[in-house]
Design a protein around this motif. Structure first.
Motif, mmCIF file in Angstrom:
data_model
loop_
_atom_site.group_PDB
_atom_site.id
_atom_site.type_symbol
_atom_site.label_atom_id
_atom_site.label_comp_id
_atom_site.label_asym_id
_atom_site.label_seq_id
_atom_site.Cartn_x
_atom_site.Cartn_y
_atom_site.Cartn_z
ATOM 1 N N ARG A 162 -24.173 13.464 51.375
ATOM 2 C CA ARG A 162 -25.417 13.637 52.134
ATOM 3 C C ARG A 162 -25.310 12.972 53.502
ATOM 4 O O ARG A 162 -25.809 13.498 54.503
ATOM 5 C CB ARG A 162 -26.585 13.043 51.354
ATOM 6 N N GLN A 163 -24.652 11.818 53.527
ATOM 7 C CA GLN A 163 -24.472 11.132 54.807
ATOM 8 C C GLN A 163 -23.636 11.983 55.760
ATOM 9 O O GLN A 163 -23.973 12.109 56.945
ATOM 10 C CB GLN A 163 -23.796 9.775 54.582
ATOM 11 N N ARG A 164 -22.578 12.587 55.248
ATOM 12 C CA ARG A 164 -21.733 13.444 56.100
ATOM 13 C C ARG A 164 -22.512 14.652 56.609
ATOM 14 O O ARG A 164 -22.247 15.165 57.700
ATOM 15 C CB ARG A 164 -20.499 13.899 55.320
ATOM 16 N N ASP A 165 -23.491 15.106 55.816
ATOM 17 C CA ASP A 165 -24.310 16.252 56.216
ATOM 18 C C ASP A 165 -25.445 15.864 57.159
ATOM 19 O O ASP A 165 -26.276 16.699 57.530
ATOM 20 C CB ASP A 165 -24.903 16.931 54.973
ATOM 21 N N GLY A 166 -25.519 14.572 57.519
ATOM 22 C CA GLY A 166 -26.513 14.122 58.473
ATOM 23 C C GLY A 166 -27.858 13.765 57.877
ATOM 24 O O GLY A 166 -28.824 13.539 58.623
ATOM 25 N N GLU A 167 -27.948 13.676 56.559
ATOM 26 C CA GLU A 167 -29.199 13.344 55.911
ATOM 27 C C GLU A 167 -29.324 11.823 55.740
ATOM 28 O O GLU A 167 -28.326 11.106 55.629
ATOM 29 C CB GLU A 167 -29.290 14.020 54.541
ATOM 30 N N GLY A 169 -30.470 9.091 53.200
ATOM 31 C CA GLY A 169 -30.740 8.944 51.773
ATOM 32 C C GLY A 169 -30.962 7.502 51.383
ATOM 33 O O GLY A 169 -31.404 6.683 52.197
ATOM 34 N N SER A 170 -30.625 7.193 50.151
ATOM 35 C CA SER A 170 -30.869 5.848 49.620
ATOM 36 C C SER A 170 -29.882 4.815 50.134
ATOM 37 O O SER A 170 -30.103 3.611 49.948
ATOM 38 C CB SER A 170 -30.822 5.868 48.089
ATOM 39 N N SER A 171 -28.792 5.265 50.763
ATOM 40 C CA SER A 171 -27.802 4.310 51.285
ATOM 41 C C SER A 171 -26.899 5.028 52.271
ATOM 42 O O SER A 171 -26.917 6.259 52.383
ATOM 43 C CB SER A 171 -26.968 3.712 50.144
ATOM 44 N N PHE A 172 -26.108 4.243 52.999
ATOM 45 C CA PHE A 172 -25.058 4.823 53.842
ATOM 46 C C PHE A 172 -23.784 4.004 53.666
ATOM 47 O O PHE A 172 -23.811 2.843 53.216
ATOM 48 C CB PHE A 172 -25.479 4.895 55.314
ATOM 49 N N PHE A 173 -22.648 4.636 54.012
ATOM 50 C CA PHE A 173 -21.335 4.025 53.817
ATOM 51 C C PHE A 173 -20.627 3.850 55.148
ATOM 52 O O PHE A 173 -20.817 4.631 56.089
ATOM 53 C CB PHE A 173 -20.451 4.908 52.927
ATOM 54 N N VAL A 174 -19.765 2.825 55.196
ATOM 55 C CA VAL A 174 -18.845 2.612 56.310
ATOM 56 C C VAL A 174 -17.469 2.385 55.701
ATOM 57 O O VAL A 174 -17.332 1.611 54.741
ATOM 58 C CB VAL A 174 -19.254 1.392 57.162
#
Length: 621
Positions: free
Chosen positions: A462-467, A469-474
């Motif tokens: 979801r993060q890669r799709d630009g959404e 959400g409940s968290s993000f990754f690095v």
């Protein structure tokens, strides 16, 4: 070594005995009491031949003495002296102070047929041949437990006064050389740390297995209640109100009913756990790590980095503040003792020689005997399962502060992540069930609730799709060579928004599998926030990636209250202590069996994303 006796029978046998005896009443009870073996007093010692709960080779006496805070609290001690000790002989004392020495049982009635000294540390007594080696063993009940009066005071000033009194009393007895060492695991390891902090001349050495380093951290994580926020209070209230044995001496029976006669003690104990502010006097007076500043008692500790009960939080602060000689076994195990074995006979920590090494430690500092074996100051096993020797912990070859940048997440307790997981066609994850069973410092669930299958992977997608959400990754760039993350990782960030934050570190393999190896949570307000994670000792292999997850509390069993707000994070940084495994000096030991359990529980699918930072800037440690 002496053969193990009935006093260390298996828990299943004790439960069976309890089931058989629980229904007895009337004449049967009277007959059993009439046949009960003798009960020791201060002047009437009892041997193993007279009472089979007394360890072989020792004589048992009971004593009462006041705590050191002038509160009127009377403390009870069970004393075990080497059998045959003459009136003029003196021996050093191994002392254990805690809530688990009641004659009826450690955390609840164990079904004993008659009273006698606790069997809690019979493994240590037998493993070291303690009495043959010329030591006394003393077990002191903290206030409110066993045969002691007073209101229980979980790690607080009252218990600290009890530890002070116990050390002084043990040192001044006519059979004591005046040299005292403390021994314990879990709660009675905490009292060992308290003893070190008190800086009493009579205390010559402390062995503390799996302690708490700061009492607050067991109940709250930076303001977020842990699952045991009410359970721990209830557990110790229950232990404090455990009935005495029918054949306990009259004074012991009266003292054991103290909490029952003073219900305000239980109310006050429970109230303390509801204070969430770490800066409150209730908790600052229990911050053992801070209070260790300048202490110098020789200290031997064990700590499982991946255990789920007494976690390695503020451990490094305590050890940094301690200035005396140190010894340690540190590694990848759960809440176990140095000599514990798994059901199939493997050593739970994976290393032989616990009893020999602890006895050598006491011999050195209580008797002045130089050890025949040169033990490493620290024996450490990392995530590879390989043991190494080192002079201190942590050994840091380079400290780095790594830029993580920023991102956004919704503090929804993982609701959006679970919804996305379901929308992807995967089975809907079930809400985690509340932890089952008791939760005191001796008993806790073996592992936290783990992430639903696919949760991390779907969140990253979801993060890669630009959404949002409940968290993000690095993600980091792949490592060029192995590097060990050691010490206490720390994350700092600037937030816009209110709620909770969960921080996780993952070891991501080239095949897309990842192990979550460190985590922490905190309340979050707009502004700058710095959070210490748990202490760790985890080696990242060449080609692996370090991933950092920042978001809402989605896993584990914290009792958080999601705010529902979108939290914006910027300027995040990760501070790490790094060590080079190529410099390791091997020491004997096997892989801890629990490490494989942990890996099964905490391995997820999480293919690495684009690397934005380098774990080892410049490539050199």
């Amino acid at each position: 070594m002496r053969a193990r006796r009935a006093a260390v029978r298996s828990a299943s046998a004790l439960i069976a005995t309890l089931a058989l005896t629980a229904g007895l009443a009337g004449p049967a009870v009277a007959a059993r009491e009439a046949e009960a073996p003798p009960v020791a007093t201060a002047t009437d010692p009892v041997t193993h031949e007279e009472n089979d709960r007394v360890p072989e080779g020792s004589v048992w006496t009971q004593h009462y003495f006041p705590s050191s805070d002038r509160s009127g609290t009377q403390l009870h001690a069970d004393v075990l002296l080497p059998e045959g000790l003459s009136r003029k002989e003196k021996v050093p004392v191994i002392l254990s102070v805690g809530p688990y020495f009641a004659h009826a049982g450690q955390t609840g009635p164990e079904g004993w047929a008659h009273t006698g000294p606790s069997a809690r540390f019979n493994d240590f007594i037998e493993g070291t041949d303690l009495f043959d080696e010329g030591y006394a063993f003393v077990m002191v009940d903290l206030r409110g437990f066993g045969g002691s009066t007073g209101c229980l005071d979980w790690g607080g000033p009252g218990e600290q006064a009890d530890v002070r009194a116990a050390i002084d009393w043990a040192a001044k007895q006519p059979w004591s050389t005046g040299a005292v060492g403390m021994y314990g695991k879990s709660y009675d390891a905490v009292t060992g740390l308290i003893g070190n902090n008190l800086d009493q001349r009579a205390l010559k050495a402390v062995v503390a297995q799996e302690p708490l380093w700061d009492m607050y951290q067991y109940i709250y994580s930076n303001g977020v209640p842990r699952p045991n926020v009410t359970g721990t209070a209830g557990a110790y209230n229950s232990i404090a109100t455990m009935p005495p044995m029918a054949d306990d001496d009259p004074r012991y029976r009266v003292n054991a009913r103290y909490e029952e006669d003073h219900p305000e003690c239980l109310t006050e104990n429970s109230a303390g756990y509801r204070i969430s502010d770490q800066r409150d006097d209730h908790w600052t007076s229990r911050d053992l790590a801070r209070m260790a500043k300048g202490s110098d008692t020789p200290l031997f500790v064990t700590q499982g980095f991946i255990e789920n009960n007494t976690k390695p939080e503020e451990m490094q602060e305590y050890l940094d503040n301690h200035e005396g000689p140190e010894r340690g076994w540190l590694g990848q195990w759960d809440h176990v003792r140095g000599g514990d074995r798994t059901p199939d006979g493997r050593l739970a920590m994976g290393r032989e020689g616990w009893y020999e090494e602890t006895l050598s430690f006491y011999d050195r500092y209580l008797k002045g005997i130089r050890p025949d074996v040169r033990y490493p100051a620290y024996a450490v096993v990392d995530s590879t399962g390989a043991w190494r020797a080192q002079r201190t912990w942590p050994v840091t070859e380079r400290s780095v502060t790594l830029p993580l940048g920023g991102g956004s997440y919704v503090d929804d307790g993982g609701a959006s992540a679970r919804a996305a997981l379901t929308a992807s066609g995967r089975p809907a994850p079930r809400p985690p069930a509340p932890p089952a069973g008791r939760w005191d410092m001796e008993n806790a669930p073996a592992t936290e609730h783990v992430a639903p299958r696919g949760l991390a992977e779907e969140s990253a997608k979801r993060q890669r799709d630009g959404e949002v959400g409940s968290s993000f990754f690095v993600w980091s760039k792949p490592l060029e060579k192995p590097v060990r993350v050691t010490g206490t990782p720390q994350v700092s960030l600037t937030a816009k928004g209110e709620g909770n934050v969960m921080l996780k570190l993952y070891d991501v393999a080239p095949d897309g599998t990842a192990v979550m190896f460190d985590e922490q949570v905190s309340l979050l307000h707009s502004g700058r926030l710095t959070v210490d994670l748990k202490a760790t000792d985890w080696t990242l292999a060449a080609g692996h990636v370090l991933a950092v997850e920042v978001g809402s509390i989605q896993t584990g069993s914290w009792r958080d209250t999601p705010s529902g707000e979108t939290v914006e994070v910027r300027g995040a940084r990760l501070r790490l202590a790094l060590d080079d495994p190529a410099d390791d000096v091997a020491t004997p030991g096997d892989r801890s069996p629990f490490l494989d359990t942990y890996l099964r529980q905490y391995t997820v699918e999480l293919p690495a994303g684009p690397g934005t930072f380098t774990v080892v800037p410049g490539g050199r440690l």
